[in-house]
Design a protein around this motif. Sequence first.
Motif, PDB file in Angstrom:
ATOM      1  N   MET A 366     -15.264 -44.962 -37.481  1.00 44.18           N
ATOM      2  CA  MET A 366     -13.736 -43.925 -37.241  1.00 44.18           C
ATOM      3  C   MET A 366     -14.026 -43.341 -35.951  1.00 44.18           C
ATOM      4  SD  MET A 366     -13.538 -42.340 -40.924  1.00 44.18           S
ATOM      5  CE  MET A 366     -14.806 -41.364 -40.527  1.00 44.18           C
ATOM      6  N   LEU A 367     -13.030 -43.627 -34.954  1.00 46.64           N
ATOM      7  CA  LEU A 367     -12.799 -42.971 -33.886  1.00 46.64           C
ATOM      8  C   LEU A 367     -12.180 -41.447 -33.895  1.00 46.64           C
ATOM      9  CD1 LEU A 367     -11.684 -45.818 -31.638  1.00 46.64           C
ATOM     10  CD2 LEU A 367     -13.877 -44.857 -31.335  1.00 46.64           C
ATOM     11  N   PRO A 368     -12.893 -40.406 -33.414  1.00 49.41           N
ATOM     12  CA  PRO A 368     -12.079 -39.055 -33.623  1.00 49.41           C
ATOM     13  C   PRO A 368     -10.836 -38.985 -32.857  1.00 49.41           C
ATOM     14  CG  PRO A 368     -14.603 -38.981 -32.921  1.00 49.41           C
ATOM     15  CD  PRO A 368     -14.371 -40.259 -32.741  1.00 49.41           C
ATOM     16  N   THR A 369      -9.868 -38.664 -33.471  1.00 46.46           N
ATOM     17  CA  THR A 369      -8.567 -38.691 -32.831  1.00 46.46           C
ATOM     18  C   THR A 369      -7.728 -37.550 -33.635  1.00 46.46           C
ATOM     19  OG1 THR A 369      -8.654 -41.031 -32.739  1.00 46.46           O
ATOM     20  CG2 THR A 369      -6.581 -40.156 -32.229  1.00 46.46           C
ATOM     21  N   PRO A 370      -8.128 -36.221 -33.120  1.00 49.28           N
ATOM     22  CA  PRO A 370      -7.566 -34.961 -33.907  1.00 49.28           C
ATOM     23  C   PRO A 370      -6.070 -35.328 -33.739  1.00 49.28           C
ATOM     24  CG  PRO A 370      -9.404 -34.266 -32.357  1.00 49.28           C
ATOM     25  CD  PRO A 370      -9.225 -35.858 -31.982  1.00 49.28           C
ATOM     26  N   GLY A 371      -5.666 -35.812 -32.860  1.00 49.54           N
ATOM     27  CA  GLY A 371      -3.877 -35.481 -32.635  1.00 49.54           C
ATOM     28  C   GLY A 371      -3.397 -36.907 -33.222  1.00 49.54           C
ATOM     29  N   TYR A 372      -3.864 -37.630 -34.245  1.00 49.15           N
ATOM     30  CA  TYR A 372      -3.362 -38.818 -34.485  1.00 49.15           C
ATOM     31  C   TYR A 372      -1.955 -38.866 -35.497  1.00 49.15           C
ATOM     32  CZ  TYR A 372      -3.287 -43.860 -36.779  1.00 49.15           C
ATOM     33  OH  TYR A 372      -3.068 -44.907 -37.065  1.00 49.15           O
ATOM     34  N   HIS A 373      -1.791 -37.722 -36.024  1.00 48.01           N
ATOM     35  CA  HIS A 373      -0.632 -37.527 -36.994  1.00 48.01           C
ATOM     36  C   HIS A 373       0.217 -36.483 -36.083  1.00 48.01           C
ATOM     37  CE1 HIS A 373      -2.420 -39.119 -40.818  1.00 48.01           C
ATOM     38  NE2 HIS A 373      -2.071 -40.063 -39.886  1.00 48.01           N
ATOM     39  N   ARG A 374      -0.169 -35.977 -35.011  1.00 53.26           N
ATOM     40  CA  ARG A 374       0.598 -34.642 -34.399  1.00 53.26           C
ATOM     41  C   ARG A 374       1.818 -35.109 -33.643  1.00 53.26           C
ATOM     42  NH1 ARG A 374      -4.586 -31.737 -31.641  1.00 53.26           N
ATOM     43  NH2 ARG A 374      -5.604 -31.191 -33.717  1.00 53.26           N
ATOM     44  N   ASP A 375       2.976 -34.481 -33.526  1.00 54.46           N
ATOM     45  CA  ASP A 375       3.931 -34.602 -32.560  1.00 54.46           C
ATOM     46  C   ASP A 375       3.481 -34.095 -31.173  1.00 54.46           C
ATOM     47  OD1 ASP A 375       5.586 -35.103 -34.764  1.00 54.46           O
ATOM     48  OD2 ASP A 375       6.201 -33.203 -34.960  1.00 54.46           O
ATOM     49  N   ILE A 376       4.174 -34.734 -30.088  1.00 56.48           N
ATOM     50  CA  ILE A 376       3.937 -34.303 -28.856  1.00 56.48           C
ATOM     51  C   ILE A 376       4.520 -32.937 -28.626  1.00 56.48           C
ATOM     52  CG2 ILE A 376       4.800 -34.550 -26.450  1.00 56.48           C
ATOM     53  CD1 ILE A 376       4.831 -37.499 -26.899  1.00 56.48           C
TER      54      ILE A 376
END
Length: 667
Positions: A366-376
């Motif tokens: 799993m690659l850490p991607t904190p903003g995966y579900h976030r809106d711009i």
Amino acid sequence: MTSTSPISTSPLTEPAGGARRYDEFLPLEEDDVFLADAVSEAELPALLAALALVNADPGLLVDEVTPPIPPMDSTIAPQGGLSAEAQQHARRLAVGALARFRDRGSVPVGEPGPELLATIMRFLTKGAGEEYLPLLRHELGLPHDYGAPTWRKDAIAPTVPFTVAIIGAGISGMAAAYRLQQAGVEHIVFEKNAEVGGTWWENIYPGCRLDTPNFAYSYSFAQKPDWPQQFSRQQQIEDYLCDVATGFGLRPRIRFGTEVTEARYDDHDQMWTLTTRTGDGTSSRHRVNAVVTAVGQLNLPNIPDIPGRDSFGGRWFHSSRWDPTVDLTGLRVAVVGTGASAYQIAPSIADHVAHLSVFQRNAPWMLPTPGYHRDIPPGMQWLLRHVPYYGRWYRFWQFWLAAEGRLPFVEADPEWTRDDSTSANNAELRRQLLEHLRAQVGDRPDLLEKMTPRYPPGAKRMTRDNGVWAATLKMPHVDLVTDGIDAVTPEGIRTSDGTLHEVDLIVYATGFRASDYLEPIVVTGREGQDLHEFWNGDARAHLGVTVTGFPNLFMLMGPNTGVVVNGSSLFMAECAAEYTVECIGELLRSRKKVMEPSRQAMDEFCAEVDRGNERRAWGVATVSTWYRNRYGRASQVWPFSLQEYYRRTREPDLAALRLSGELEGAR
């Protein structure tokens, strides 16, 4: 903000009609305080690039704000690695440049010269060499579309009849259709579905979204600046592709609901005959000079042949054939697999089901991607709508960051002796990923044990992680099952430990038959050779596009063109589409009827790619993966840089190709 009338980007070369609205922007009228707030949420390197362009001011690109771009490992350094002090300096420069642009009436200074564009590109790429500039210009697309053919049929062969059939109206088929349209070559697109989009039309399962940064996952000739998220949802991608099909005038040549069942080459007249079937069973034949296949790599569902599968008393389907009429509320659901689709489905349905059993064969890295579900962020969204070409430069920035991506971290060192990694870099990536995993499930030793992969990072596709996967598996009504599946029974799934997991619905999130290129289409080439028999499960092609013995058959997203740790599939599709159009241009110029690669050229190319794959984690690890076919050969993956594939697909390699036959028509 009161005015909403868009301003045209007329100082630059006028784009094609469909592309024009992507380069419209709103006038900037806000005060400096508002500008500072917006800039606080911006991606700074790309914003400075855009402002340097519209103000014709390379002085913005000072050394103090030049992004250092540290190597990508488990994460991408925010703001290109700029320090906090450098970011503050960059924001001050950006606000001042925005104010000057506003005070000038929100009008770009003028058409940029090649020197200014090259200066800005070097700023964002940490001084990329001259050899990269053609690729970079292609991806930026300013001041014009560098991927467009430099010829038109009505200029080089106006009286020569030549028709191309494209199979599929997904991302690659639409790229080919647009490039052929630009060249003025007659073509027809056969699409089995009712709409464009391919995989983005078919995959409607809960949680379906990109795992490639969205701006880079868009056409170089249709650069949408206002994506709402960094990793957009399925519907947003499908809407974009529908918009491109309409805006660029592709729809009139697409025959929807029409499946190609057979493609047969005629040795006598050197033409192809395609047999199609519509939904009502009507069969038709079509004669064309060339065939472009654009059916993708991940379109044939891989449904495991588990004993008793068809005896199950409940509902079951593959993730790519999701039935939206099924109400999951209160159901006991099994998700078989823990790859990309399962990784998106399970967290999306966990709150609605009575019980969820996730069956895992190999844990994903799993690659850490904190903003995966976030809106711009709102400020950046505002800037993307108001600063000319900010979206283009941001797409360019994302492209460059991923151009090499994690290739250095999936190298296979022949002297390396550890089984859990393939090199010192790969071991460091593994350490970082394990640290990320332990931070989420360190309090659950049982889950940590199950969720720790036993193979090197990069040997299988890695998933984007913002914490929802671990949170889902921690839920009291969710089980992660790692015992092998023995059989499916009428009541559910029985595992190797003898446990019967009773369920009401089974979702097979088990991926695709990636190595079974072009199936189930029957493809017959020279002297009656069947393509699938010729390959015998080991697909090979020169540049992933052309095959010996199958003249004028061009494949997009063909063998060994998949990218898995750098770039996006859309880039590779565009390269192959542009190469195909150049091959057709060569036929028209030379008045030759067909071309195909020599067997030696195809074999040498495949041998080179094999050597490259053997130096990657997926080439040496023993874990099962869709990257490799049943012979263990990595027939799906491109092991080199994006620059290398771009360079090779700019024009036909006439030393590798055999041209024959004579096209009709006066010279």
